[in-house]
Design an enzyme around this catalytic site. Structure first.
Site, PDB file in Angstrom:
ATOM      1  N   HIS A  25      31.067 -18.695  -0.234  1.00 15.39           N
ATOM      2  CA  HIS A  25      31.005 -19.482   1.006  1.00 15.39           C
ATOM      3  C   HIS A  25      32.401 -20.001   1.377  1.00 15.39           C
ATOM      4  CE1 HIS A  25      26.580 -20.374  -0.090  1.00 15.39           C
ATOM      5  NE2 HIS A  25      26.558 -19.604   0.989  1.00 15.39           N
ATOM      6  N   LYS A  49      13.086 -21.263   1.248  1.00 17.48           N
ATOM      7  CA  LYS A  49      13.743 -21.515  -0.037  1.00 17.48           C
ATOM      8  C   LYS A  49      13.437 -22.920  -0.564  1.00 17.48           C
ATOM      9  CE  LYS A  49      17.693 -18.437   0.920  1.00 17.48           C
ATOM     10  NZ  LYS A  49      19.104 -18.418   1.352  1.00 17.48           N
ATOM     11  N   ARG A  98      28.152  -9.842   2.028  1.00 22.91           N
ATOM     12  CA  ARG A  98      28.629  -9.407   0.716  1.00 22.91           C
ATOM     13  C   ARG A  98      28.472  -7.890   0.615  1.00 22.91           C
ATOM     14  NH1 ARG A  98      24.755 -13.609  -2.032  1.00 22.91           N
ATOM     15  NH2 ARG A  98      23.628 -12.663  -0.320  1.00 22.91           N
ATOM     16  N   SER A 136      23.943 -18.332  -3.890  1.00 20.38           N
ATOM     17  CA  SER A 136      23.474 -19.662  -4.295  1.00 20.38           C
ATOM     18  C   SER A 136      22.313 -19.530  -5.266  1.00 20.38           C
ATOM     19  CB  SER A 136      23.027 -20.461  -3.072  1.00 20.38           C
ATOM     20  OG  SER A 136      24.117 -20.697  -2.228  1.00 20.38           O
TER      21      SER A 136
HETATM   22  O1  PNS Z   1      22.107 -19.574   3.855  1.00 19.79           O
HETATM   23  P1  PNS Z   1      20.816 -19.099   4.487  1.00 19.79           P
HETATM   24  O2  PNS Z   1      19.630 -19.640   3.725  1.00 19.79           O
HETATM   25  O3  PNS Z   1      20.764 -17.599   4.666  1.00 19.79           O
HETATM   26  O4  PNS Z   1      20.801 -19.779   5.955  1.00 19.79           O
HETATM   27  C1  PNS Z   1      19.726 -19.559   6.833  1.00 19.79           C
HETATM   28  C2  PNS Z   1      19.769 -20.505   8.071  1.00 19.79           C
HETATM   29  C3  PNS Z   1      19.635 -21.969   7.631  1.00 19.79           C
HETATM   30  C4  PNS Z   1      21.068 -20.312   8.811  1.00 19.79           C
HETATM   31  C5  PNS Z   1      18.566 -20.074   8.959  1.00 19.79           C
HETATM   32  O5  PNS Z   1      17.375 -20.178   8.230  1.00 19.79           O
HETATM   33  C6  PNS Z   1      18.479 -20.873  10.252  1.00 19.79           C
HETATM   34  O6  PNS Z   1      19.186 -20.634  11.183  1.00 19.79           O
HETATM   35  N1  PNS Z   1      17.537 -21.853  10.293  1.00 19.79           N
HETATM   36  C7  PNS Z   1      17.323 -22.692  11.439  1.00 19.79           C
HETATM   37  C8  PNS Z   1      16.074 -22.261  12.213  1.00 19.79           C
HETATM   38  C9  PNS Z   1      16.356 -21.072  13.113  1.00 19.79           C
HETATM   39  O7  PNS Z   1      17.103 -21.155  14.063  1.00 19.79           O
HETATM   40  N2  PNS Z   1      15.743 -19.919  12.796  1.00 19.79           N
HETATM   41  C10 PNS Z   1      15.904 -18.694  13.537  1.00 19.79           C
HETATM   42  C11 PNS Z   1      17.182 -17.970  13.149  1.00 19.79           C
HETATM   43  S1  PNS Z   1      16.926 -16.240  13.243  1.00 19.79           S
END
Ligand code: PNS
Length: 171
Positions: A25, A49, A98, A136
């Site tokens: 990150h 998660k 990645r 993570s």
């Molecule tokens: O690090 P991650 O877990 O891959 O991050 C995912 C995250 C938090 C960026 C994603 O779940 C998110 O954007 N959540 C907010 C809700 C939302 O907008 N969902 C639609 C996105 S396609």
């Protein structure tokens, strides 16, 4: 010259769950900080998660390991990512890539976000080769099973992870 362009600030959001933030990150953050005038790291909830660090700990850990980077800020966000991006007047979403395994998920997210907001671009940045195996969830697993996680996360994050482990052990 187009009027106003000289004063235009390029703002990007780097969203994620960062539970915990890893060296991968941090690598993406350093790359994105060179491309944009302001980079806002948005710590959001990934409903699929189970949490390890609290949201406030993730923000604190990210602030500690990005304090050397001017133009980088860290915040919590709730709700839809794209609404948050618009509120911040940002034009780009940064995500790290990645290996090819990430691509399907990132592509799907980028397409959904584009459908919701055509004017906002997703920028995918490749992490350093050495970090391409890091995640993570790997850090969480190593930490929870008693392995040495210190070389996988920035030092400030390692302290936070150790604290989270102590908390679990004593509860
Ligand atoms: O690090 P991650 O877990 O891959 O991050 C995912 C995250 C938090 C960026 C994603 O779940 C998110 O954007 N959540 C907010 C809700 C939302 O907008 N969902 C639609 C996105 S396609």
């Amino acid at each position: 010259m187009v009027e106003g362009v000289a004063h235009m600030h390029r703002i990007a959001i780097y969203p994620g769950s960062f539970d915990p933030p890893t060296l991968g990150h941090l690598d993406v953050i350093e790359r994105a900080a060179r491309l944009f005038d302001r980079l806002i790291i948005g710590v959001g909830v990934n409903t699929s998660k189970a949490p390890f660090l609290t949201m406030d700990e993730r923000v604190e850990a990210l602030r500690a390991c990005t304090s050397h980077l001017p133009g980088v800020e860290v915040e919590l966000f709730h709700g839809l990512l794209i609404d948050y991006v618009r509120t911040k007047n940002a034009k780009a979403i940064v995500r790290g890539l990645r290996a090819t395994a990430d691509f399907d998920y990132e592509f799907q997210m980028a397409m959904v976000n584009r459908r919701l907001a055509e004017e906002i671009e997703t920028v995918l940045l490749m992490t350093k080769w050495e970090h391409s195996y890091l995640s993570s969830s790997i850090v969480r697993e190593v930490a929870l099973l008693g392995g040495d996680f210190t070389g996988l996360v920035p030092p400030a994050v390692a302290d936070m992870v150790a604290e989270a482990l102590r908390r679990r052990g004593s509860s």
